[in-house]
Design an enzyme around this catalytic site. Sequence first.
Site, PDB file in Angstrom:
ATOM      1  N   ASN A  91       0.788  -1.238   0.000  1.00  0.00           N
ATOM      2  CA  ASN A  91       0.000   0.000   0.000  1.00  0.00           C
ATOM      3  C   ASN A  91       0.823   1.292   0.000  1.00  0.00           C
ATOM      4  O   ASN A  91       0.327   2.360   0.355  1.00  0.00           O
ATOM      5  CB  ASN A  91      -1.050  -0.022   1.116  1.00  0.00           C
ATOM      6  CG  ASN A  91      -0.433  -0.089   2.500  1.00  0.00           C
ATOM      7  OD1 ASN A  91       0.777  -0.037   2.632  1.00  0.00           O
ATOM      8  ND2 ASN A  91      -1.264  -0.179   3.512  1.00  0.00           N
ATOM      9  N   HIS A  93       3.445   4.956   4.350  1.00  0.00           N
ATOM     10  CA  HIS A  93       3.159   5.019   5.788  1.00  0.00           C
ATOM     11  C   HIS A  93       3.049   6.481   6.186  1.00  0.00           C
ATOM     12  O   HIS A  93       3.838   7.302   5.731  1.00  0.00           O
ATOM     13  CB  HIS A  93       4.297   4.367   6.596  1.00  0.00           C
ATOM     14  CG  HIS A  93       4.236   4.735   8.064  1.00  0.00           C
ATOM     15  ND1 HIS A  93       3.449   4.042   8.958  1.00  0.00           N
ATOM     16  CD2 HIS A  93       4.809   5.746   8.766  1.00  0.00           C
ATOM     17  CE1 HIS A  93       3.553   4.615  10.163  1.00  0.00           C
ATOM     18  NE2 HIS A  93       4.381   5.647  10.071  1.00  0.00           N
TER      19      HIS A  93
HETATM   20  P1  IDP Z   1      -1.745   2.005   8.315  1.00  0.00           P
HETATM   21  O1  IDP Z   1      -0.492   1.848   7.496  1.00  0.00           O
HETATM   22  O2  IDP Z   1      -2.888   2.509   7.473  1.00  0.00           O
HETATM   23  O3  IDP Z   1      -1.545   2.817   9.580  1.00  0.00           O
HETATM   24  P2  IDP Z   1      -1.829  -0.383  10.022  1.00  0.00           P
HETATM   25  O4  IDP Z   1      -3.068  -1.085  10.435  1.00  0.00           O
HETATM   26  O5  IDP Z   1      -1.088   0.413  11.057  1.00  0.00           O
HETATM   27  O6  IDP Z   1      -2.200   0.538   8.763  1.00  0.00           O
HETATM   28  O7  IDP Z   1      -0.859  -1.470   9.410  1.00  0.00           O
HETATM   29  C1  IDP Z   1       0.479  -1.145   9.118  1.00  0.00           C
HETATM   30  C2  IDP Z   1       0.871  -1.759   7.795  1.00  0.00           C
HETATM   31  O8  IDP Z   1       0.893  -3.181   7.934  1.00  0.00           O
HETATM   32  C3  IDP Z   1      -0.109  -1.504   6.651  1.00  0.00           C
HETATM   33  O9  IDP Z   1       0.080  -0.243   6.039  1.00  0.00           O
HETATM   34  C4  IDP Z   1       0.234  -2.644   5.720  1.00  0.00           C
HETATM   35  O10 IDP Z   1       1.446  -2.384   5.014  1.00  0.00           O
HETATM   36  C5  IDP Z   1       0.503  -3.775   6.712  1.00  0.00           C
HETATM   37  N1  IDP Z   1      -0.693  -4.571   6.954  1.00  0.00           N
HETATM   38  C6  IDP Z   1      -1.706  -4.306   7.822  1.00  0.00           C
HETATM   39  N2  IDP Z   1      -2.666  -5.257   7.765  1.00  0.00           N
HETATM   40  C7  IDP Z   1      -2.241  -6.156   6.842  1.00  0.00           C
HETATM   41  C8  IDP Z   1      -2.796  -7.363   6.315  1.00  0.00           C
HETATM   42  O11 IDP Z   1      -3.886  -7.816   6.702  1.00  0.00           O
HETATM   43  N3  IDP Z   1      -2.065  -8.002   5.356  1.00  0.00           N
HETATM   44  C9  IDP Z   1      -0.867  -7.543   4.910  1.00  0.00           C
HETATM   45  N4  IDP Z   1      -0.315  -6.408   5.374  1.00  0.00           N
HETATM   46  C10 IDP Z   1      -0.986  -5.717   6.326  1.00  0.00           C
HETATM   47 MG    MG Z   2      -0.568   2.378  11.380  1.00  0.00          MG
END
Ligand code: IDP
Ligand code: MG
Length: 150
Positions: free
Chosen positions: A113, A116
């Site tokens: 995605n 960060h």
């Molecule tokens: P954020 O980046 O929108 O703050 P978070 O929930 O803090 O989202 O998760 C951190 C990062 O971990 C996400 O941006 C993504 O790269 C990875 N991530 C979170 N959930 C998943 C998942 O279910 N599968 C694979 N990667 C995940």
């Molecule tokens: Mg996060």
Amino acid sequence: MIERTFVLLKPDAVQRGLMGEIVGRLESKGLKPVAMKFMRLPKELAERHYGEHKGKIFFPGLIEYITSGPVLCMVWEGENAVASVRAMMGKTNPQDALPGTIRGDLCQQTGRNAIHGSDSVESARREIGVFFNDYEIQEWKRSVDPWLFE
Ligand code: IDP
Ligand code: MG
């Protein structure tokens, strides 16, 4: 309220040639870059940065992904910068991220995605402290500021 936020362009953004596009969006918004560093995250730093997710099923894959190539680490400053950048990023899962957001426009899956951004002023302060020394953060006057801030 003028704030600072920590932003990291992940290895997929770098590999896909999207650094310019994303930095361009932040610049066009009127946010001011105050620090930038191109680096490969050591595993310990990656694990510390994502410490809140330790133990989750996706954690090993996340660490592998984020350490797989160079990333662009940055600090951006502006009005309500933390929430503003989060809004520009869109939801974590690009399938839920609205068109017009970085993840909504440029990404396909949660695990790739692209970006960060700190989720609170407190995390921003912590993350900036982990990634940058004081001398790597620039205080600078920008001549267009009177056209962005009244
Ligand atoms: P954020 O980046 O929108 O703050 P978070 O929930 O803090 O989202 O998760 C951190 C990062 O971990 C996400 O941006 C993504 O790269 C990875 N991530 C979170 N959930 C998943 C998942 O279910 N599968 C694979 N990667 C995940
Ligand atoms: Mg996060």
